[in-house]
Design an enzyme around this catalytic site. Structure first.
Site, PDB file in Angstrom:
ATOM      1  CG  HIS A  64      -2.252  -1.148   1.065  1.00  0.00           C
ATOM      2  ND1 HIS A  64      -2.584  -1.016   2.337  1.00  0.00           N
ATOM      3  CD2 HIS A  64      -2.797  -0.994   0.106  1.00  0.00           C
ATOM      4  CE1 HIS A  64      -3.481  -2.361   1.605  1.00  0.00           C
ATOM      5  NE2 HIS A  64      -3.681  -1.679  -0.075  1.00  0.00           N
ATOM      6  CG  HIS A  82     -10.509  -6.782  -2.969  1.00  0.00           C
ATOM      7  ND1 HIS A  82     -10.461  -5.072  -2.960  1.00  0.00           N
ATOM      8  CD2 HIS A  82      -8.932  -6.699  -2.103  1.00  0.00           C
ATOM      9  CE1 HIS A  82      -9.955  -4.450  -2.482  1.00  0.00           C
ATOM     10  NE2 HIS A  82      -9.188  -5.239  -2.080  1.00  0.00           N
ATOM     11  CD  GLU A  86      -5.834  -2.501  -2.505  1.00  0.00           C
ATOM     12  OE1 GLU A  86      -6.626  -3.592  -2.142  1.00  0.00           O
ATOM     13  OE2 GLU A  86      -4.441  -2.380  -2.077  1.00  0.00           O
ATOM     14  CG  ASP A  99      -3.443  -7.181  -3.521  1.00  0.00           C
ATOM     15  OD1 ASP A  99      -4.229  -6.043  -3.980  1.00  0.00           O
ATOM     16  OD2 ASP A  99      -2.984  -7.300  -2.446  1.00  0.00           O
ATOM     17  CG  HIS A 131      -8.994  -3.676   2.659  1.00  0.00           C
ATOM     18  ND1 HIS A 131      -8.361  -2.305   2.173  1.00  0.00           N
ATOM     19  CD2 HIS A 131      -8.819  -3.670   1.870  1.00  0.00           C
ATOM     20  CE1 HIS A 131      -7.489  -2.598   1.722  1.00  0.00           C
ATOM     21  NE2 HIS A 131      -8.423  -4.099   0.401  1.00  0.00           N
ATOM     22  CG  ASP A 147      -7.470  -7.946   1.066  1.00  0.00           C
ATOM     23  OD1 ASP A 147      -6.507  -8.591   0.499  1.00  0.00           O
ATOM     24  OD2 ASP A 147      -7.694  -6.910   0.152  1.00  0.00           O
ATOM     25  CE1 TYR A 153      -3.321  -8.461   4.843  1.00  0.00           C
ATOM     26  CE2 TYR A 153      -5.635  -8.515   5.635  1.00  0.00           C
ATOM     27  CZ  TYR A 153      -5.104  -8.421   5.088  1.00  0.00           C
ATOM     28  OH  TYR A 153      -5.855  -8.624   3.740  1.00  0.00           O
ATOM     29  CG  HIS A 196      -2.787 -11.110   1.431  1.00  0.00           C
ATOM     30  ND1 HIS A 196      -2.177 -10.837   0.106  1.00  0.00           N
ATOM     31  CD2 HIS A 196      -3.521  -9.609   1.372  1.00  0.00           C
ATOM     32  CE1 HIS A 196      -2.069  -9.750  -0.558  1.00  0.00           C
ATOM     33  NE2 HIS A 196      -3.457  -9.307   0.352  1.00  0.00           N
TER      34      HIS A 196
HETATM   35 FE1  FEO Z   1      -7.294  -5.266  -1.354  1.00  0.00          FE
HETATM   36 FE2  FEO Z   1      -4.881  -7.598  -0.787  1.00  0.00          FE
HETATM   37  O1  FEO Z   1      -6.088  -6.596  -1.523  1.00  0.00           O
END
Ligand code: FEO
Length: 402
Positions: free
Chosen positions: A24, A80, A82, A84, A146, A165, A193, A226
């Protein structure tokens, strides 16, 4: 790291990023690296849930090929947007153009902006499902856990929750499961996290967990996007999330400070001494020498944060500013903040720290303590007394909100 079987016909096809150290932007120090988890489900239809960060697209495609031909991939679920997780969408669609993409309605705009080549999206809401043959994917929107688009996918017949996430950890490992790694390190990374990513959304975390309970869906495995997969004891991370999201804290105080010439440092140590003398648990961090994400993680268990800074230019030091700005964004609940610091010809840091703590929703329950030039003997006594008063305030706490 290749392929790992999660359960019958369910495969981890993600990537391990051993070398990433900042996530991030430069807000999250990923000291133990991370993983980008994607899951392949083989049935009459074949589904891929999530992809991996773009530089790892080749690894993802190689792992999929070990199970099925890419021409057999029917569905790509994007939990999601994002990058990653969705970052390899274009590469997957290039290799498997027949795959139909599923995502939440809130994901559509962002997905189209990131990937203009992805023209057809199938939008799914909470309660919608997708049959793979013997298996069923059920979708549960999880907005702001998130990002607005975040979604959970539940593999019904196998009782596997794929929550993206949520419940993740930034932890690179050759192991894929919770029962294969050091439990203390795992929970430490899960807490870091939560504190640094999900804390601002705690009320939504509690609501989502209540919703899952109401849905009465059995969860045997939690496979986040993750870190490792919770299969040995998924209840451990569910319990931890309930505790963290509820704002519970124990009789712990965190002292975090920076000091120009040692006076604020002397104050910090005297306050620490007072806290301990008053019966509190206490931890001390010199901010520029500490991992800011660790300080924030400690606040998950601490009721009180005492922030100290020398005054510079009528305000606090830039190192202290970074922590306070993080806290404004994270908006921790049920926390008390106290300011202290030394100054020369004009104070300012204590007042500015208090303003910032209030902005971060801390209760500023003790008047801040400012000391001119250097703490004299009587002023050290004032620091000790402040520590003791704070300790009394939080004594007797056993992890319940006030
Ligand atoms: Fe919200 Fe692991 O990305």
């Amino acid at each position: 790291m290749g392929l790992t079987t999660v359960s019958e016909n369910v495969y981890w096809v993600g990537a391990v990023d051993w070398n990433i150290r900042w996530f991030h932007g430069y807000t999250y120090y990923t000291r133990r690296g991370t993983t980008y988890n994607a899951y392949l489900i083989r049935d009459e239809k074949v589904a891929l849930v999530d992809t991996v960060y773009t530089p790892f697209a080749g690894e993802l495609l190689d792992s999929i090929r070990k199970v099925v031909s890419l021409s057999d991939l029917d569905y790509l679920v994007i939990n999601h947007i994002e990058l990653d997780h969705a970052g390899s969408l274009a590469e997957v669609l290039k290799a498997a153009p027949q795959a139909r993409v599923y995502c939440s309605p809130k994901a559509a705009e962002g997905l189209r902006k990131y990937f203009p080549e992805c023209r057809e999206l199938n939008l799914v809401k909470t309660g919608d499902s997708l049959s793979l043959g013997r298996y069923t994917l059920r979708f549960i929107e999880a907005p702001m856990l998130h990002w607005p688009d975040s979604m959970f996918t539940y593999l019904e017949e196998q009782e596997i929750l794929l929550p993206n996430d949520a419940f993740g950890q930034h932890l690179a490992s050759t192991a894929r499961f919770d029962d294969q790694v050091d439990g203390a390190i795992l929970m430490d990374e899960a807490a870091r996290y939560y504190a640094n990513i999900l804390w601002p959304f705690s009320s939504l975390v509690l609501k989502k967990m209540a919703e899952l309970e109401q849905m009465a869906i059995p969860v045997k495995i939690i496979a986040p996007s993750h870190g490792v997969i919770w299969r040995g004891n998924p209840g451990a991370i569910l319990d931890a999330y309930r505790r963290w999201a509820s704002g519970e804290a124990g009789p712990l105080a965190v002292v975090a400070y920076d000091s120009m010439w040692g006076s604020t440092e002397k104050m910090a140590h005297a306050i620490l001494e007072g806290l301990v003398a008053g019966g509190a648990e206490a931890k001390l961090f010199k901010i520029p020498l500490s991992d800011r994400n660790d300080i924030i993680k400690e606040l998950l268990d601490a009721r009180v944060l005492l922030v100290g800074s020398s005054t510079v230019n009528n305000g606090y030091l830039p190192t202290v500013a970074a922590l306070l700005d993080d806290l404004v964004g994270l908006r921790p609940v049920n926390r008390i903040g106290v300011a202290f610091g030394s100054y020369g010809w004009g104070g300012g840091a204590v007042k500015r720290i208090e303003e910032k703590l209030r902005e971060a929703r801390f209760e500023v329950a003790e008047p801040g303590l400012g000391i001119k030039w250097a703490p004299a003997e009587g002023e050290i006594e004032a620091c000790l007394a402040l520590g003791k008063r704070v300790a009394e305030r939080i004594s007797g706490l056993k992890g319940s909100p006030p």
